[in-house]
Design an enzyme around this catalytic site. Sequence first.
Site, PDB file in Angstrom:
ATOM      1  N   GLY A  28       0.858  -1.195   0.000  1.00 34.24           N
ATOM      2  CA  GLY A  28       0.000   0.000   0.000  1.00 34.24           C
ATOM      3  C   GLY A  28       0.888   1.237   0.000  1.00 34.24           C
ATOM      4  CB  ILE A  43      -0.260   5.814   5.410  1.00 39.16           C
ATOM      5  CG1 ILE A  43      -1.441   6.372   6.189  1.00 39.16           C
ATOM      6  CG2 ILE A  43       0.826   5.317   6.365  1.00 39.16           C
ATOM      7  CD1 ILE A  43      -2.248   5.305   6.913  1.00 39.16           C
ATOM      8  CG  ASP A  91      -4.168   5.366  19.307  1.00 33.97           C
ATOM      9  OD1 ASP A  91      -4.843   6.185  18.660  1.00 33.97           O
ATOM     10  OD2 ASP A  91      -4.244   4.134  19.145  1.00 33.97           O
ATOM     11  CG  HIS A 124      -6.000   2.385  16.311  1.00 36.64           C
ATOM     12  ND1 HIS A 124      -5.493   3.593  16.768  1.00 36.64           N
ATOM     13  CD2 HIS A 124      -6.357   2.598  15.023  1.00 36.64           C
ATOM     14  CE1 HIS A 124      -5.536   4.485  15.794  1.00 36.64           C
ATOM     15  NE2 HIS A 124      -6.061   3.907  14.724  1.00 36.64           N
TER      16      HIS A 124
HETATM   17  P1  NAD Z   1      -5.127   5.624   0.886  1.00 37.21           P
HETATM   18  O1  NAD Z   1      -6.398   5.315   0.180  1.00 37.21           O
HETATM   19  O2  NAD Z   1      -4.531   6.966   0.683  1.00 37.21           O
HETATM   20  O3  NAD Z   1      -4.007   4.555   0.498  1.00 37.21           O
HETATM   21  C1  NAD Z   1      -4.252   3.192   0.540  1.00 37.21           C
HETATM   22  C2  NAD Z   1      -3.398   2.533  -0.514  1.00 37.21           C
HETATM   23  O4  NAD Z   1      -3.615   1.126  -0.437  1.00 37.21           O
HETATM   24  C3  NAD Z   1      -3.742   2.965  -1.956  1.00 37.21           C
HETATM   25  O5  NAD Z   1      -2.578   3.418  -2.610  1.00 37.21           O
HETATM   26  C4  NAD Z   1      -4.283   1.698  -2.582  1.00 37.21           C
HETATM   27  O6  NAD Z   1      -3.972   1.565  -3.969  1.00 37.21           O
HETATM   28  C5  NAD Z   1      -3.583   0.638  -1.740  1.00 37.21           C
HETATM   29  N1  NAD Z   1      -4.230  -0.678  -1.805  1.00 37.21           N
HETATM   30  C6  NAD Z   1      -5.545  -0.990  -1.740  1.00 37.21           C
HETATM   31  N2  NAD Z   1      -5.703  -2.312  -1.847  1.00 37.21           N
HETATM   32  C7  NAD Z   1      -4.471  -2.846  -1.965  1.00 37.21           C
HETATM   33  C8  NAD Z   1      -3.974  -4.148  -2.109  1.00 37.21           C
HETATM   34  N3  NAD Z   1      -4.789  -5.204  -2.169  1.00 37.21           N
HETATM   35  N4  NAD Z   1      -2.650  -4.335  -2.200  1.00 37.21           N
HETATM   36  C9  NAD Z   1      -1.800  -3.270  -2.141  1.00 37.21           C
HETATM   37  N5  NAD Z   1      -2.210  -1.996  -2.014  1.00 37.21           N
HETATM   38  C10 NAD Z   1      -3.529  -1.801  -1.938  1.00 37.21           C
HETATM   39  O7  NAD Z   1      -5.374   5.364   2.439  1.00 37.21           O
HETATM   40  P2  NAD Z   1      -4.443   5.823   3.668  1.00 37.21           P
HETATM   41  O8  NAD Z   1      -4.858   7.163   4.124  1.00 37.21           O
HETATM   42  O9  NAD Z   1      -3.035   5.573   3.317  1.00 37.21           O
HETATM   43  O10 NAD Z   1      -4.936   4.777   4.787  1.00 37.21           O
HETATM   44  C11 NAD Z   1      -4.677   3.403   4.666  1.00 37.21           C
HETATM   45  C12 NAD Z   1      -5.261   2.618   5.820  1.00 37.21           C
HETATM   46  O11 NAD Z   1      -4.605   2.962   7.040  1.00 37.21           O
HETATM   47  C13 NAD Z   1      -6.749   2.890   6.075  1.00 37.21           C
HETATM   48  O12 NAD Z   1      -7.403   1.679   6.350  1.00 37.21           O
HETATM   49  C14 NAD Z   1      -6.743   3.779   7.296  1.00 37.21           C
HETATM   50  O13 NAD Z   1      -7.937   3.693   8.037  1.00 37.21           O
HETATM   51  C15 NAD Z   1      -5.586   3.208   8.069  1.00 37.21           C
HETATM   52  N6  NAD Z   1      -5.006   4.076   9.095  1.00 37.21           N
HETATM   53  C16 NAD Z   1      -4.581   3.488  10.247  1.00 37.21           C
HETATM   54  C17 NAD Z   1      -4.005   4.241  11.251  1.00 37.21           C
HETATM   55  C18 NAD Z   1      -3.529   3.599  12.512  1.00 37.21           C
HETATM   56  O14 NAD Z   1      -3.279   4.321  13.497  1.00 37.21           O
HETATM   57  N7  NAD Z   1      -3.322   2.296  12.562  1.00 37.21           N
HETATM   58  C19 NAD Z   1      -3.866   5.628  11.074  1.00 37.21           C
HETATM   59  C20 NAD Z   1      -4.293   6.200   9.883  1.00 37.21           C
HETATM   60  C21 NAD Z   1      -4.874   5.410   8.890  1.00 37.21           C
HETATM   61  C1  LMR Z   2      -6.384   7.452  13.130  1.00 33.86           C
HETATM   62  O1  LMR Z   2      -6.421   7.185  14.338  1.00 33.86           O
HETATM   63  O2  LMR Z   2      -6.104   8.591  12.706  1.00 33.86           O
HETATM   64  C2  LMR Z   2      -6.626   6.359  12.133  1.00 33.86           C
HETATM   65  O3  LMR Z   2      -7.078   5.196  12.743  1.00 33.86           O
HETATM   66  C3  LMR Z   2      -7.478   6.766  10.992  1.00 33.86           C
HETATM   67  C4  LMR Z   2      -8.907   7.029  11.373  1.00 33.86           C
HETATM   68  O4  LMR Z   2      -9.789   6.465  10.724  1.00 33.86           O
HETATM   69  O5  LMR Z   2      -9.156   7.806  12.289  1.00 33.86           O
END
Ligand code: NAD
Ligand code: LMR
Length: 334
Positions: free
Chosen positions: A24, A29, A167, A194
């Site tokens: 991804g 991210i 967090d 989370h």
């Molecule tokens: P985004 O849409 O900007 O990027 C996601 C990327 O994943 C895209 O480039 C997409 O092409 C790729 N993707 C989708 N399916 C795929 C696959 N099967 N194989 C490879 N790549 C694939 O989203 P983002 O803002 O980068 O967020 C990504 C994820 O992280 C979301 O689920 C979001 O909720 C999560 N997130 C988690 C936290 C945390 O604290 N753990 C914080 C922020 C976001």
């Molecule tokens: C965050 O804590 O920012 C991430 O889990 C993304 C969200 O959906 O809030």
Amino acid sequence: MFAKFATRQFSSTASSAYKVSILGAAGGIGQPLSLLMKLNHKVTKLSLYDLRLGAGVATDISHIPTNSVVKGYGPEDDGLSKALEGADVVLIPAGVPRKPGMTRDDLFNTNASIVRDLAKACADHCPNAAICVISNPVNSTVPIVAEVLKSKNVYNPKKLFGVTTLDVLRASRFLSEVVGTNPVHEHVTVVGGHSGITIVPLISQTNHKNLPKETYDALVHRIQFGGDEVVQAKGGAGSATLSMAQAGARFASAVLDGLAGEKDVVEPAFVDSPLFKNEGVEFFSSKVTLGVDGIKHIHGLGELTNAEQEMINTAKETLVKNIEKGVNFVKQNP
Ligand code: NAD
Ligand code: LMR
């Protein structure tokens, strides 16, 4: 001048060499996370995989003169297996982010199958890698990865992490804003899971245990729902990406420090934990010491106030359901 250069050369080659794969990598991210991992001197091979733009992001980042070879991959030509082959650490931010009005659990239907399929590829191509899951809902996606690895007989609970570091970052920042200190010096342990009420900051274990009740309640609420602030502010264009990249890079760097045998590497993470297993909570976030085999030690929660104990009890109820949802998904959709 020459001596200084020679010293730097020596220290970078003296550090251990690891392959990190980001799945991804071209997303909100993924891109800044890839950049930050390119700056980590323990990384000598950086593999960037995405459904689109993996090669483009890799070529861009590859021009940065640090000691790693960057390669980009897409789904064509067996790209995923090539990206994962020989990986020591896999970071997974693949999946869709929230829009205003959504909970993280609302992402389950889309992200569960993405994470399941990526976990299958990890099991097949890098079964010994430490896997760090960022994709939401983390409370369910981590159990999904565990179930897949179990089904392929390669599950190592010491090497599976849900990344909750954002967090921890928020807790330091928001606490410092309330008490007027430098956030760099504020260390807050955040436990549980989370999402919303499962995020439990242990403010009583900081130097600021006697905050007025109203201030304390508002601070805890802000830490628990900090993600919503970003989702609202981005107005439908996604959730936290830059702060998450910093959080992901900090956690990945801790995992690498542990693998390299450095001492006292401790970060909270959502892991397969003995803490509340007897109550049916298979995964729980608490401080974890990282070592050469992944998790070296899972810390207990320490002394808690009644308010913190209550929050943990509430968190456990939600966690049991979130974890079960992930496990059942893999059982029903192997
Ligand atoms: P985004 O849409 O900007 O990027 C996601 C990327 O994943 C895209 O480039 C997409 O092409 C790729 N993707 C989708 N399916 C795929 C696959 N099967 N194989 C490879 N790549 C694939 O989203 P983002 O803002 O980068 O967020 C990504 C994820 O992280 C979301 O689920 C979001 O909720 C999560 N997130 C988690 C936290 C945390 O604290 N753990 C914080 C922020 C976001
Ligand atoms: C965050 O804590 O920012 C991430 O889990 C993304 C969200 O959906 O809030």
